[in-house]
Design a protein around this motif. Structure first.
Motif, PDB file in Angstrom:
ATOM      1  N   SER A  33       0.810  -1.222   0.000  1.00 38.06           N
ATOM      2  CA  SER A  33       0.000   0.000   0.000  1.00 38.06           C
ATOM      3  C   SER A  33       0.840   1.268   0.000  1.00 38.06           C
ATOM      4  O   SER A  33       0.337   2.340  -0.355  1.00 38.06           O
ATOM      5  N   VAL A  34       2.120   1.180   0.398  1.00 40.83           N
ATOM      6  CA  VAL A  34       2.952   2.384   0.448  1.00 40.83           C
ATOM      7  C   VAL A  34       3.920   2.468  -0.718  1.00 40.83           C
ATOM      8  O   VAL A  34       4.720   3.412  -0.784  1.00 40.83           O
ATOM      9  N   ALA A  35       3.877   1.520  -1.645  1.00 43.10           N
ATOM     10  CA  ALA A  35       4.841   1.517  -2.744  1.00 43.10           C
ATOM     11  C   ALA A  35       4.774   2.810  -3.556  1.00 43.10           C
ATOM     12  O   ALA A  35       5.807   3.395  -3.902  1.00 43.10           O
ATOM     13  N   VAL A  36       3.571   3.264  -3.856  1.00 38.89           N
ATOM     14  CA  VAL A  36       3.441   4.478  -4.669  1.00 38.89           C
ATOM     15  C   VAL A  36       3.890   5.702  -3.886  1.00 38.89           C
ATOM     16  O   VAL A  36       4.599   6.570  -4.428  1.00 38.89           O
ATOM     17  N   SER A  37       3.523   5.812  -2.623  1.00 38.93           N
ATOM     18  CA  SER A  37       3.950   6.977  -1.838  1.00 38.93           C
ATOM     19  C   SER A  37       5.467   6.997  -1.675  1.00 38.93           C
ATOM     20  O   SER A  37       6.082   8.076  -1.665  1.00 38.93           O
ATOM     21  N   GLU A  38       6.086   5.812  -1.566  1.00 37.58           N
ATOM     22  CA  GLU A  38       7.549   5.769  -1.507  1.00 37.58           C
ATOM     23  C   GLU A  38       8.154   6.226  -2.825  1.00 37.58           C
ATOM     24  O   GLU A  38       9.128   6.979  -2.854  1.00 37.58           O
ATOM     25  N   THR A  53       4.103 -13.220 -12.597  1.00 43.35           N
ATOM     26  CA  THR A  53       3.478 -13.682 -11.364  1.00 43.35           C
ATOM     27  C   THR A  53       3.107 -12.534 -10.431  1.00 43.35           C
ATOM     28  O   THR A  53       2.379 -12.741  -9.455  1.00 43.35           O
ATOM     29  N   ALA A  54       3.606 -11.334 -10.703  1.00 45.33           N
ATOM     30  CA  ALA A  54       3.310 -10.173  -9.874  1.00 45.33           C
ATOM     31  C   ALA A  54       2.251  -9.275 -10.505  1.00 45.33           C
ATOM     32  O   ALA A  54       2.166  -8.091 -10.193  1.00 45.33           O
ATOM     33  N   GLN A  55       1.437  -9.832 -11.377  1.00 43.54           N
ATOM     34  CA  GLN A  55       0.419  -9.071 -12.107  1.00 43.54           C
ATOM     35  C   GLN A  55      -0.521  -8.322 -11.151  1.00 43.54           C
ATOM     36  O   GLN A  55      -0.778  -7.135 -11.324  1.00 43.54           O
ATOM     37  N   SER A  56      -1.036  -9.015 -10.137  1.00 47.00           N
ATOM     38  CA  SER A  56      -2.018  -8.375  -9.253  1.00 47.00           C
ATOM     39  C   SER A  56      -1.376  -7.259  -8.428  1.00 47.00           C
ATOM     40  O   SER A  56      -2.002  -6.215  -8.194  1.00 47.00           O
ATOM     41  N   ALA A  57      -0.138  -7.467  -7.982  1.00 46.75           N
ATOM     42  CA  ALA A  57       0.545  -6.414  -7.237  1.00 46.75           C
ATOM     43  C   ALA A  57       0.802  -5.205  -8.132  1.00 46.75           C
ATOM     44  O   ALA A  57       0.663  -4.058  -7.690  1.00 46.75           O
ATOM     45  N   ALA A  58       1.162  -5.449  -9.387  1.00 41.74           N
ATOM     46  CA  ALA A  58       1.365  -4.346 -10.326  1.00 41.74           C
ATOM     47  C   ALA A  58       0.053  -3.616 -10.589  1.00 41.74           C
ATOM     48  O   ALA A  58       0.027  -2.383 -10.721  1.00 41.74           O
ATOM     49  N   ASP A  59      -1.057  -4.359 -10.671  1.00 47.56           N
ATOM     50  CA  ASP A  59      -2.369  -3.726 -10.836  1.00 47.56           C
ATOM     51  C   ASP A  59      -2.678  -2.827  -9.647  1.00 47.56           C
ATOM     52  O   ASP A  59      -3.231  -1.729  -9.811  1.00 47.56           O
ATOM     53  N   ARG A  60      -2.343  -3.294  -8.446  1.00 48.60           N
ATOM     54  CA  ARG A  60      -2.581  -2.502  -7.239  1.00 48.60           C
ATOM     55  C   ARG A  60      -1.779  -1.201  -7.285  1.00 48.60           C
ATOM     56  O   ARG A  60      -2.299  -0.114  -6.974  1.00 48.60           O
ATOM     57  N   VAL A  69       1.253   5.898 -13.574  1.00 41.77           N
ATOM     58  CA  VAL A  69       2.049   4.885 -14.266  1.00 41.77           C
ATOM     59  C   VAL A  69       2.005   5.162 -15.759  1.00 41.77           C
ATOM     60  O   VAL A  69       0.985   4.993 -16.416  1.00 41.77           O
ATOM     61  N   ARG A  70       3.118   5.585 -16.326  1.00 38.42           N
ATOM     62  CA  ARG A  70       3.183   5.979 -17.738  1.00 38.42           C
ATOM     63  C   ARG A  70       3.747   4.879 -18.624  1.00 38.42           C
ATOM     64  O   ARG A  70       3.692   4.995 -19.851  1.00 38.42           O
ATOM     65  N   ALA A  71       4.312   3.843 -18.025  1.00 36.53           N
ATOM     66  CA  ALA A  71       4.823   2.696 -18.796  1.00 36.53           C
ATOM     67  C   ALA A  71       4.774   1.478 -17.900  1.00 36.53           C
ATOM     68  O   ALA A  71       4.954   1.572 -16.683  1.00 36.53           O
ATOM     69  N   ARG A  72       4.516   0.340 -18.536  1.00 36.92           N
ATOM     70  CA  ARG A  72       4.430  -0.909 -17.762  1.00 36.92           C
ATOM     71  C   ARG A  72       5.034  -2.038 -18.599  1.00 36.92           C
ATOM     72  O   ARG A  72       4.622  -2.256 -19.743  1.00 36.92           O
ATOM     73  N   ILE A  73       6.005  -2.728 -18.027  1.00 37.00           N
ATOM     74  CA  ILE A  73       6.681  -3.828 -18.706  1.00 37.00           C
ATOM     75  C   ILE A  73       6.437  -5.086 -17.879  1.00 37.00           C
ATOM     76  O   ILE A  73       6.862  -5.169 -16.727  1.00 37.00           O
ATOM     77  N   GLY A  74       5.750  -6.066 -18.462  1.00 38.02           N
ATOM     78  CA  GLY A  74       5.350  -7.256 -17.720  1.00 38.02           C
ATOM     79  C   GLY A  74       6.002  -8.541 -18.181  1.00 38.02           C
ATOM     80  O   GLY A  74       5.561  -9.633 -17.810  1.00 38.02           O
ATOM     81  N   GLU A  75       7.051  -8.434 -18.983  1.00 38.83           N
ATOM     82  CA  GLU A  75       7.794  -9.616 -19.430  1.00 38.83           C
ATOM     83  C   GLU A  75       9.254  -9.451 -19.023  1.00 38.83           C
ATOM     84  O   GLU A  75       9.883  -8.439 -19.335  1.00 38.83           O
ATOM     85  N   VAL A  76       9.789 -10.431 -18.319  1.00 32.21           N
ATOM     86  CA  VAL A  76      11.193 -10.406 -17.913  1.00 32.21           C
ATOM     87  C   VAL A  76      11.809 -11.770 -18.206  1.00 32.21           C
ATOM     88  O   VAL A  76      11.091 -12.748 -18.416  1.00 32.21           O
ATOM     89  N   VAL A  99      10.561   7.788 -12.242  1.00 37.69           N
ATOM     90  CA  VAL A  99      10.854   6.803 -11.200  1.00 37.69           C
ATOM     91  C   VAL A  99      10.533   5.411 -11.731  1.00 37.69           C
ATOM     92  O   VAL A  99       9.530   5.222 -12.429  1.00 37.69           O
ATOM     93  N   LEU A 100      11.373   4.449 -11.373  1.00 37.71           N
ATOM     94  CA  LEU A 100      11.123   3.044 -11.707  1.00 37.71           C
ATOM     95  C   LEU A 100      10.592   2.314 -10.478  1.00 37.71           C
ATOM     96  O   LEU A 100      11.090   2.522  -9.367  1.00 37.71           O
ATOM     97  N   ILE A 101       9.596   1.470 -10.682  1.00 40.88           N
ATOM     98  CA  ILE A 101       9.104   0.581  -9.627  1.00 40.88           C
ATOM     99  C   ILE A 101       9.197  -0.839 -10.170  1.00 40.88           C
ATOM    100  O   ILE A 101       8.614  -1.142 -11.216  1.00 40.88           O
ATOM    101  N   CYS A 102       9.958  -1.696  -9.511  1.00 42.73           N
ATOM    102  CA  CYS A 102      10.027  -3.090  -9.953  1.00 42.73           C
ATOM    103  C   CYS A 102       9.340  -3.982  -8.926  1.00 42.73           C
ATOM    104  O   CYS A 102       9.481  -3.784  -7.714  1.00 42.73           O
ATOM    105  N   ILE A 103       8.575  -4.943  -9.424  1.00 42.58           N
ATOM    106  CA  ILE A 103       7.814  -5.851  -8.567  1.00 42.58           C
ATOM    107  C   ILE A 103       8.060  -7.270  -9.067  1.00 42.58           C
ATOM    108  O   ILE A 103       7.807  -7.571 -10.237  1.00 42.58           O
TER     109      ILE A 103
END
Length: 371
Positions: A33-38, A53-60, A69-76, A99-103
């Protein structure tokens, strides 16, 4: 019983350099819940990199960001192919992200680090496995069957958000190998000549935390408290890796991983007992602490075999053949490792070409390391 005798580990060292890493850590259930504020401490335009496997967390995170969120990369991909970094850099640059957020696991973190290194963007990491790389300034990528690694302050996440609830769906078998991967970071931190007394304390506690958590995960995979203890071990393992250096174990993992594209955490799991067996005679005091932290009893000279037996009890792979290495790969792997490592001064015990051959052959077959 494990032998007791005075050692530099017990009395401390008088010659070391210790630099405290700068990552901010937010730890606890529900902390996604604090990932975005951080992340918002560093900018308002986010790029999210996550594994499938982190699809739902990325959706959150996307929902909490309210359009930020201006870009989203879901394949690694494991071992971070250079081409994947190049493509991700183009996407993030085009989105003008700040800012980059990796999950996700180590592959998501590794790809995000590759982008951070190229674009000098701040990174917030939300790990969902026990890789530990989220606490380090170490980056790595593969190209042409070779893995290259290095250190850069720009790739160390500014904030790491540890939420054990995000690890509940990590399958027990993967949890075990991911956890042993974390333990391997701590083991090498114990041996590293650059380690300080503080590093050794953290590494030993990381081993204890993870070794106690893994049987609990096998019994109750969705126990948040047990998952939290494992994630605590992962945090300490990453911290230990950051303030020390890697040795024989990690070098071999990088060579085999880059050359054969073997799965990352199972590779670490298989090779750890064999690396410890080679090193133990030259680092008896440190190896004793490793065994004690794992809850194992027996002679230090048999440490590799004792760890191998523990892996079998956990249902973990114990041979390179089991995780995809073919017999046809053996000789070229030995040649590659010998060219890269033979006669290199890898403390605490150098290894020559014959020693490398023995380690790789024994690990391929999965034989119990000899005392």
């Amino acid at each position: 019983m494990i032998e007791k005798e005075p050692s530099e580990v017990s009395v401390g060292r008088a010659d070391f350099v210790h630099q405290w890493p700068a990552s901010r850590v937010v730890f606890g259930p529900g902390k996604i819940s604090v990932a975005v504020s951080e992340a918002a401490r560093f900018g308002t335009r986010f790029a999210v990199i996550h594994d499938p496997t982190a699809q739902s967390a990325a959706d959150r995170v996307a929902s909490d960001a309210r359009g930020g969120v201006r870009a989203r990369i879901g394949e690694v991909a494991q071992h971070v192919p250079v081409q994947a970094v190049t493509e991700a850099v183009a996407i993030v640059r085009g989105a003008r992200a700040e800012v980059l957020i990796c999950i996700g696991g180590g592959s998501a973190t590794g790809l995000a680090k590759g982008v951070a290194r190229e674009l000098a963007l701040p990174l917030v990491a939300v790990p969902t496995t026990y890789a530990g790389s989220e606490m380090t300034s170490i980056w790595g990528h593969t190209e042409g069957g070779k893995k290259t690694t290095g250190r850069a302050e720009t790739v160390r996440p500014r904030t790491v958000v540890y939420d054990p609830e995000l690890t509940l769906d990590l399958p027990p078998a993967i949890s075990v190998t991911s956890g042993v991967n974390a333990i391997a970071h701590c083991v090498e931190a114990m041996y590293a000549p650059e380690s300080s007394p503080m590093t050794r304390v953290a590494a030993a506690e990381g081993i204890r935390s993870m070794s106690r958590a893994l049987p609990g995960i096998l019994d109750e995979p969705r126990d948040v408290a047990v998952r939290g203890f494992a994630l605590r071990g992962a945090w300490l393992s990453g911290w230990s890796l950051e303030v020390s250096t890697t040795g024989l174990h990690h070098k071999l993992c990088h060579i085999l991983g880059g050359l054969l594209d073997l799965p990352h955490s199972p590779l670490h799991t298989v090779l750890l007992p064999y690396a410890v067996a080679h090193i133990a005679p030259a680092a008896k005091a440190e190896t004793r602490i490793v065994l004690e932290s794992l809850g194992l009893t027996g002679p230090v000279t048999d440490a590799g075999g004792l760890i191998w037996e523990r892996h079998r009890l956990l249902g973990a792979p114990t041979s390179l053949a089991e995780i995809g290495m073919r017999e046809a790969d053996v000789e070229r792997t030995i040649a590659e490792a010998s060219a890269a490592l033979a006669d290199r001064p890898l403390p605490p015990r150098p290894i020559g070409a014959s020693g490398l051959r023995d380690v790789i052959l024994t690990a391929f077959k999965g034989d119990r390391p000899a005392a």
